[in-house]
Structures are given as structure tokens and as C-alpha cells.
Design a protein around this motif. Structure first.
Motif, PDB file in Angstrom:
ATOM      1  N   PRO A   1       0.843  -1.198   0.000  1.00 43.87           N
ATOM      2  CA  PRO A   1       0.000   0.000   0.000  1.00 43.87           C
ATOM      3  C   PRO A   1       0.876   1.245   0.000  1.00 43.87           C
ATOM      4  CG  PRO A   1       0.120  -0.905   2.217  1.00 43.87           C
ATOM      5  CD  PRO A   1       0.995  -1.778   1.350  1.00 43.87           C
ATOM      6  N   LEU A   2       0.478   2.259  -0.719  1.00 43.01           N
ATOM      7  CA  LEU A   2       1.336   3.449  -0.715  1.00 43.01           C
ATOM      8  C   LEU A   2       0.580   4.736  -0.991  1.00 43.01           C
ATOM      9  CD1 LEU A   2       2.324   4.501  -3.958  1.00 43.01           C
ATOM     10  CD2 LEU A   2       2.565   2.010  -3.887  1.00 43.01           C
ATOM     11  N   LEU A   3       1.087   5.771  -0.368  1.00 41.57           N
ATOM     12  CA  LEU A   3       0.557   7.112  -0.572  1.00 41.57           C
ATOM     13  C   LEU A   3       1.754   8.057  -0.765  1.00 41.57           C
ATOM     14  CD1 LEU A   3      -1.780   9.242  -0.384  1.00 41.57           C
ATOM     15  CD2 LEU A   3      -1.384   9.262   2.085  1.00 41.57           C
TER      16      LEU A   3
ATOM     17  N   GLU B   1       4.774   8.003  -2.479  1.00 42.25           N
ATOM     18  CA  GLU B   1       6.095   7.424  -2.192  1.00 42.25           C
ATOM     19  C   GLU B   1       6.940   7.381  -3.471  1.00 42.25           C
ATOM     20  OE1 GLU B   1       6.859   6.878   0.876  1.00 42.25           O
ATOM     21  OE2 GLU B   1       5.081   6.210   1.973  1.00 42.25           O
TER      22      GLU B   1
ATOM     23  N   ASP C   1      -2.899   4.517  -2.974  1.00 45.66           N
ATOM     24  CA  ASP C   1      -4.011   4.979  -2.150  1.00 45.66           C
ATOM     25  C   ASP C   1      -4.259   6.485  -2.367  1.00 45.66           C
ATOM     26  OD1 ASP C   1      -5.918   5.229  -0.169  1.00 45.66           O
ATOM     27  OD2 ASP C   1      -4.487   5.116   1.491  1.00 45.66           O
TER      28      ASP C   1
ATOM     29  N   ASN D   1      -7.743   9.156  -1.301  1.00 40.76           N
ATOM     30  CA  ASN D   1      -7.019   8.513  -0.209  1.00 40.76           C
ATOM     31  C   ASN D   1      -8.010   7.788   0.717  1.00 40.76           C
ATOM     32  OD1 ASN D   1      -5.319   9.731   2.755  1.00 40.76           O
ATOM     33  ND2 ASN D   1      -4.993   7.837   1.634  1.00 40.76           N
TER      34      ASN D   1
ATOM     35  N   ASP E   1       5.504  -2.074   3.711  1.00 43.53           N
ATOM     36  CA  ASP E   1       5.338  -0.654   3.414  1.00 43.53           C
ATOM     37  C   ASP E   1       6.197  -0.296   2.212  1.00 43.53           C
ATOM     38  OD1 ASP E   1       3.688  -0.590   5.584  1.00 43.53           O
ATOM     39  OD2 ASP E   1       5.061   0.508   6.896  1.00 43.53           O
ATOM     40  N   ALA E   2       5.858   0.829   1.575  1.00 40.91           N
ATOM     41  CA  ALA E   2       6.537   1.212   0.348  1.00 40.91           C
ATOM     42  C   ALA E   2       7.746   2.093   0.588  1.00 40.91           C
ATOM     43  CB  ALA E   2       5.550   1.951  -0.561  1.00 40.91           C
ATOM     44  N   ASP E   3       7.976   2.509   1.835  1.00 42.99           N
ATOM     45  CA  ASP E   3       8.936   3.584   2.089  1.00 42.99           C
ATOM     46  C   ASP E   3      10.351   3.091   2.394  1.00 42.99           C
ATOM     47  OD1 ASP E   3       8.399   2.385   4.466  1.00 42.99           O
ATOM     48  OD2 ASP E   3       7.831   4.214   5.542  1.00 42.99           O
TER      49      ASP E   3
ATOM     50  N   GLN F   1      11.284   1.197   4.712  1.00 37.84           N
ATOM     51  CA  GLN F   1      11.560   0.934   6.135  1.00 37.84           C
ATOM     52  C   GLN F   1      11.560  -0.566   6.406  1.00 37.84           C
ATOM     53  OE1 GLN F   1       8.881   4.160   8.228  1.00 37.84           O
ATOM     54  NE2 GLN F   1      10.789   3.894   9.349  1.00 37.84           N
TER      55      GLN F   1
ATOM     56  N   LYS G   1       6.045   7.942  17.907  1.00 32.38           N
ATOM     57  CA  LYS G   1       5.869   6.574  17.404  1.00 32.38           C
ATOM     58  C   LYS G   1       6.144   5.519  18.455  1.00 32.38           C
ATOM     59  CE  LYS G   1       4.761   6.778  13.307  1.00 32.38           C
ATOM     60  NZ  LYS G   1       3.948   6.029  12.471  1.00 32.38           N
TER      61      LYS G   1
ATOM     62  N   ARG H   1      13.138   5.988   7.731  1.00 31.91           N
ATOM     63  CA  ARG H   1      12.530   6.379   6.470  1.00 31.91           C
ATOM     64  C   ARG H   1      13.568   7.100   5.626  1.00 31.91           C
ATOM     65  NH1 ARG H   1       7.997   7.942   3.526  1.00 31.91           N
ATOM     66  NH2 ARG H   1       6.207   6.940   4.472  1.00 31.91           N
TER      67      ARG H   1
ATOM     68  N   THR I   1       6.561  10.458   7.470  1.00 35.90           N
ATOM     69  CA  THR I   1       5.521   9.513   7.881  1.00 35.90           C
ATOM     70  C   THR I   1       4.131  10.067   7.567  1.00 35.90           C
ATOM     71  OG1 THR I   1       4.518   8.336   9.732  1.00 35.90           O
ATOM     72  CG2 THR I   1       5.563  10.435  10.246  1.00 35.90           C
ATOM     73  N   LYS I   2       3.236   9.157   7.162  1.00 38.60           N
ATOM     74  CA  LYS I   2       1.844   9.542   6.921  1.00 38.60           C
ATOM     75  C   LYS I   2       1.001   9.303   8.160  1.00 38.60           C
ATOM     76  CE  LYS I   2       3.327   9.759   2.636  1.00 38.60           C
ATOM     77  NZ  LYS I   2       4.711   9.443   2.224  1.00 38.60           N
ATOM     78  N   PHE I   3       1.624   8.778   9.201  1.00 38.37           N
ATOM     79  CA  PHE I   3       0.905   8.519  10.455  1.00 38.37           C
ATOM     80  C   PHE I   3       1.641   9.197  11.605  1.00 38.37           C
ATOM     81  CE2 PHE I   3      -0.176   4.684   7.903  1.00 38.37           C
ATOM     82  CZ  PHE I   3      -1.555   4.774   7.930  1.00 38.37           C
TER      83      PHE I   3
HETATM   84  N1  UDP Z   1      -0.028   4.611   3.448  1.00 39.82           N
HETATM   85  C1  UDP Z   1      -1.161   4.394   2.663  1.00 39.82           C
HETATM   86  N2  UDP Z   1      -2.255   5.182   2.875  1.00 39.82           N
HETATM   87  C2  UDP Z   1      -2.301   6.126   3.864  1.00 39.82           C
HETATM   88  C3  UDP Z   1      -1.163   6.305   4.676  1.00 39.82           C
HETATM   89  C4  UDP Z   1      -0.034   5.528   4.442  1.00 39.82           C
HETATM   90  O1  UDP Z   1      -1.154   3.542   1.771  1.00 39.82           O
HETATM   91  O2  UDP Z   1      -3.334   6.793   4.011  1.00 39.82           O
HETATM   92  C5  UDP Z   1       1.162   3.782   3.225  1.00 39.82           C
HETATM   93  C6  UDP Z   1       2.484   4.530   3.159  1.00 39.82           C
HETATM   94  O3  UDP Z   1       2.733   5.059   1.880  1.00 39.82           O
HETATM   95  C7  UDP Z   1       3.472   3.435   3.536  1.00 39.82           C
HETATM   96  C8  UDP Z   1       2.680   2.658   4.600  1.00 39.82           C
HETATM   97  O4  UDP Z   1       1.307   2.938   4.352  1.00 39.82           O
HETATM   98  O5  UDP Z   1       3.744   2.588   2.434  1.00 39.82           O
HETATM   99  C9  UDP Z   1       3.064   3.051   6.015  1.00 39.82           C
HETATM  100  O6  UDP Z   1       2.980   4.453   6.144  1.00 39.82           O
HETATM  101  P1  UDP Z   1       4.122   5.326   6.846  1.00 39.82           P
HETATM  102  O7  UDP Z   1       5.465   4.853   6.421  1.00 39.82           O
HETATM  103  O8  UDP Z   1       3.821   6.764   6.619  1.00 39.82           O
HETATM  104  O9  UDP Z   1       3.860   4.959   8.378  1.00 39.82           O
HETATM  105  P2  UDP Z   1       4.952   4.747   9.542  1.00 39.82           P
HETATM  106  O10 UDP Z   1       6.012   3.805   9.035  1.00 39.82           O
HETATM  107  O11 UDP Z   1       5.513   6.085   9.842  1.00 39.82           O
HETATM  108  O12 UDP Z   1       4.139   4.166  10.656  1.00 39.82           O
END
Ligand code: UDP
Ligand code: MG
Length: 214
Positions: free
Chosen positions: A8-10, A12, A41, A69, A92-94, A96, A131, A200, A205-207
Motif C-alpha cells: 500500500p502506498l501514498l 512514495e 491509495d 485517499n 510498506d513502500a517507504d 523501512q 511513534k 525512512r 511519515t503519513k501517520f
Molecule cells: N499509506 C497508505 N495510505 C495512507 C497512509 C499511508 O497507503 O493513508 C502507506 C504509506 O505510503 C506506507 C505505509 O502505508 O507505504 C506506512 O505508512 P508510513 O510509512 O507513513 O507509516 P509509519 O512507518 O511512519 O508508521
């Protein structure tokens, strides 16, 4: 097919190509047959263009694009519905999550008989205040209510037997509780594996903190 990777990705755009290359390298050196499902997404950057290009160049890459989204849970849900591999890996796509964990996760599913293996970011490279501390509290509460002995319910890196993802309904913010959904759906062989985690590399982060405000 051995593996479906669901991502899933937003927004990236910087990571997608690098992640694809890394996954492809791991799959090829382990001789796994695979598909990669990128679920966009509702990105507003070049993410979808990159996914389209990758899917033209590589038949094992497929893209799904949301009009807006809808959230990580909905993106996972769409990927789960389409995944055809014997084992489904989410990440995740980032960048990490580390694709080099895939063979170890596969082994736990195929040889050790687990139905779901959840990654455990034992050493975590995220902000402590926004986090790591909230996550400790969340995991403590999730352990108490579900009686599942996991340390990191919400890790993006997980492996499932295909029938598990077809039996759970992930929506809203439920992506944080997937092991609990699987337990409630009747799956009992739920394990965890310590996985490497990275800071990252691109973007933010999106969260982050904003999730406490809205
Ligand atoms: N993501 C998504 N939709 C959203 C928010 C996040 O698909 O509304 C994806 C984001 O691109 C990533 C994964 O979910 O691939 C985890 O998000 P993020 O890395 O921002 O979260 P963190 O690692 O900081 O918890
Ligand atoms: Mg991340």
C-alpha cells in the motif's frame, strides 16, 4: 505462484523503483515465483506513473489505483482480494521494511506451519515521542485484549497463507489489528519474527503526530 507482495502506498515516488529492484533481487536469488501488487491509495505525486511504467516493463508487477485517499486498510483489502500467491507478504513502500526478510518469513509459513507471521521491529528507527512510546502502549493494550503474545501488532511487514487474507475484512483503521482479525477468523498458528527496520529514507511519515489531532 509462491508469493504475492502487497504494497500500500501514498505519495512514495522516491522509493518505489528502488523497492521494486530490491524485491526482484531477493525473489530471483531465492528462485521464488511472485507478483508485486502496488496499491496507490490516492497519491498526488508521480507514484502512479512509476507504477504504470514498472508494470509495462515487468509482467509480474500490477498496479491498483484509488481515486482518493481511502486509507492503508482499504489499500491492503484491495491487494488481498487480488493476491493469487500461496503466501502473501505485505510491506510498506517507504523502504523501512527490508525485503531480505522474505525468505525467513516464507520458511516460517511453509516449514514451521504458521498461518500468519507478523514482523517485530525490535529495534525501531522512528521518532520516540510520536511513534515508539504510543506504539508500546498500543501493543500492550492489544496483547491484553486479544491474548495474542505479539510485540508489534501493527508492523507493515507480515506473511500470510493466502486463505488468511481471504478470510479477514480489513477496513477503517483495522490494519493495526490484523493478527486479531486472523485470530477471530479462526486461525491459531500466529507467530512473529524479529525483522530489520530502517529509518525512512525519503519523505515523511503519513501517520505522525497529526493522527492524534484528527
Ligand atoms: N499509506 C497508505 N495510505 C495512507 C497512509 C499511508 O497507503 O493513508 C502507506 C504509506 O505510503 C506506507 C505505509 O502505508 O507505504 C506506512 O505508512 P508510513 O510509512 O507513513 O507509516 P509509519 O512507518 O511512519 O508508521
Ligand atoms: Mg514508514
Amino acid at each position: 505462484m509462491d508469493i504475492s507482495v502487497v504494497i500500500p502506498l501514498l505519495n512514495e515516488e522516491e522509493s518505489i523503483k528502488e523497492l521494486y529492484d530490491w524485491i526482484a533481487e531477493v525473489m530471483q536469488s531465492n528462485r521464488f515465483s511472485y507478483e508485486i501488487l502496488f496499491i496507490d491509495d490516492g497519491s498526488s505525486d508521480a507514484s502512479w506513473k512509476i507504477i504504470e511504467q514498472l508494470s509495462l516493463e515487468h509482467p509480474e508487477v500490477r498496479g491498483i489505483k484509488f481515486r482518493a485517499n481511502y486509507g492503508k486498510s482499504q489499500a491492503l483489502h484491495a491487494g488481498f482480494a487480488r493476491a493469487t500467491g500461496e503466501v502473501v507478504i505485505t510491506m510498506d513502500a517507504d523502504l523501512q521494511d527490508n525485503p531480505e526478510e522474505i525468505p525467513g518469513l516464507m520458511q516460517m509459513i511453509r516449514e514451521d506451519g504458521f498461518e500468519l507471521v507478523s514482523g517485530w521491529k525490535k529495534k525501531r528507527y522512528d521518532s520516540v515521542l510520536s511513534k515508539n512510546l504510543p506504539s508500546k502502549l498500543f501493543n500492550w493494550a492489544a496483547r491484553r485484549t486479544s491474548k495474542l503474545k505479539l510485540h508489534d501488532f501493527n508492523c507493515g511487514l507480515k506473511a500470510y497463507r493466502n486463505e488468511v487474507v481471504k478470510s479477514i475484512d480489513v477496513y477503517g483503521e483495522m490494519h493495526r489489528y490484523i493478527p486479531v482479525l486472523a485470530k477471530n477468523a479462526g486461525f491459531r498458528r500466529i507467530g512473529e519474527k524479529v525483522v530489520k527496520h530502517q529509518a525512512r529514507k525519503y519523505g515523511k511519515t503519513k501517520f505522525g503526530m497529526s493522527r492524534f489531532l484528527n
